[in-house]
Design an enzyme around this catalytic site. Structure first.
Site, short mmCIF file in Angstrom:
data_model
loop_
_atom_site.label_atom_id
_atom_site.label_comp_id
_atom_site.label_asym_id
_atom_site.label_seq_id
_atom_site.Cartn_x
_atom_site.Cartn_y
_atom_site.Cartn_z
N GLY A 44 20.82 82.81 35.03
CA GLY A 44 19.93 82.99 33.91
C GLY A 44 19.77 84.35 33.57
CD GLN A 49 17.72 89.62 33.20
OE1 GLN A 49 17.68 88.75 33.03
NE2 GLN A 49 18.06 90.28 34.24
CB CYS A 89 16.94 90.31 39.34
SG CYS A 89 16.65 90.73 37.52
CG LEU A 90 22.58 88.76 36.70
CD1 LEU A 90 23.09 88.18 35.16
CD2 LEU A 90 23.58 89.13 37.75
CG HIS A 131 13.85 85.44 38.03
ND1 HIS A 131 14.04 86.01 39.29
CD2 HIS A 131 14.69 86.12 37.05
CE1 HIS A 131 14.91 87.19 39.06
NE2 HIS A 131 15.03 87.15 37.59
CD GLU A 132 16.26 84.50 33.86
OE1 GLU A 132 16.06 85.40 33.10
OE2 GLU A 132 16.84 84.50 35.15
CG HIS A 135 13.47 89.18 33.23
ND1 HIS A 135 13.67 90.29 33.80
CD2 HIS A 135 14.29 88.50 34.17
CE1 HIS A 135 14.51 90.32 35.00
NE2 HIS A 135 14.83 89.14 35.09
ZN ZN Z 1 15.97 88.61 36.54
#
Ligand code: ZN
Length: 169
Positions: A44, A49, A89-90, A131-132, A135
């Site tokens: 995701g 991000q 998380c990226l 999670h997304e 953000h």
């Molecule tokens: Zn993340």
């Protein structure tokens, strides 16, 4: 493909704005999100991000029966049950921790054509959507662990700082 923003970048802490019109700019943003998510091997990716504080995210939990998706202006309209799983998380590469989240969620929003969508999710997809969605409110998974664990994660993060991340990208 765009550069992923890391913990410490203020855009990750912004309360993202709603998208007013789904136009070619938004569709280009969605394409960039998808391309970057696949390039980074994520499941995701949310617009902040890649430095864009708008309420848009993409997801693909890599399960055959669950199609990849795009959500614009998403809202979690139902959340029930609980699940505890390891999450990463990226934007905070190298860190992961068990995070408690709702077990099942119902999310409503718009797709890339501006059509309303409603997704009922359990398991990994449910966690990914939560999670997304976090953000978009400037919330990261490290905010959802105990203060002690957060301190440990941040300590580890400060040790792997710039040098390590640059070297691995
Ligand atoms: Zn993340």
């Amino acid at each position: 493909m765009r550069e992923v923003r890391y913990l410490g970048d203020p855009v990750l802490r912004e309360m993202c704005r709603e998208v007013e019109t789904i136009d070619d700019d938004i569709r280009a943003l969605v394409d960039d999100l998808l391309e970057t998510m696949y390039a980074e091997d994520g499941i995701g990716l949310a617009a902040p991000q890649i430095g864009v504080p708008l309420r848009v995210f993409v997801y693909d939990v890599r399960e055959d029966e669950i199609a990849p998706g795009v959500l614009v202006n998403p809202r979690i309209v139902e959340a029930t049950g609980k699940q505890k799983e390891v999450e990463g998380c990226l934007s905070i590469p190298g860190l992961d921790e068990v995070v408690e989240r709702s077990g099942q969620v119902v999310v409503e929003g718009l797709d890339r054509d501006g059509e309303p969508v409603r997704i009922e999710a359990t398991g990994l997809l449910s966690r990914c959507l939560q999670h997304e969605n976090d953000h978009l409110d400037g919330v990261l998974f490290i905010d959802r662990v105990s203060p002690l664990k957060r301190r440990m994660l941040l300590k580890k993060w400060s040790k792997t700082d710039e040098a390590g991340r640059q070297g691995s990208s």
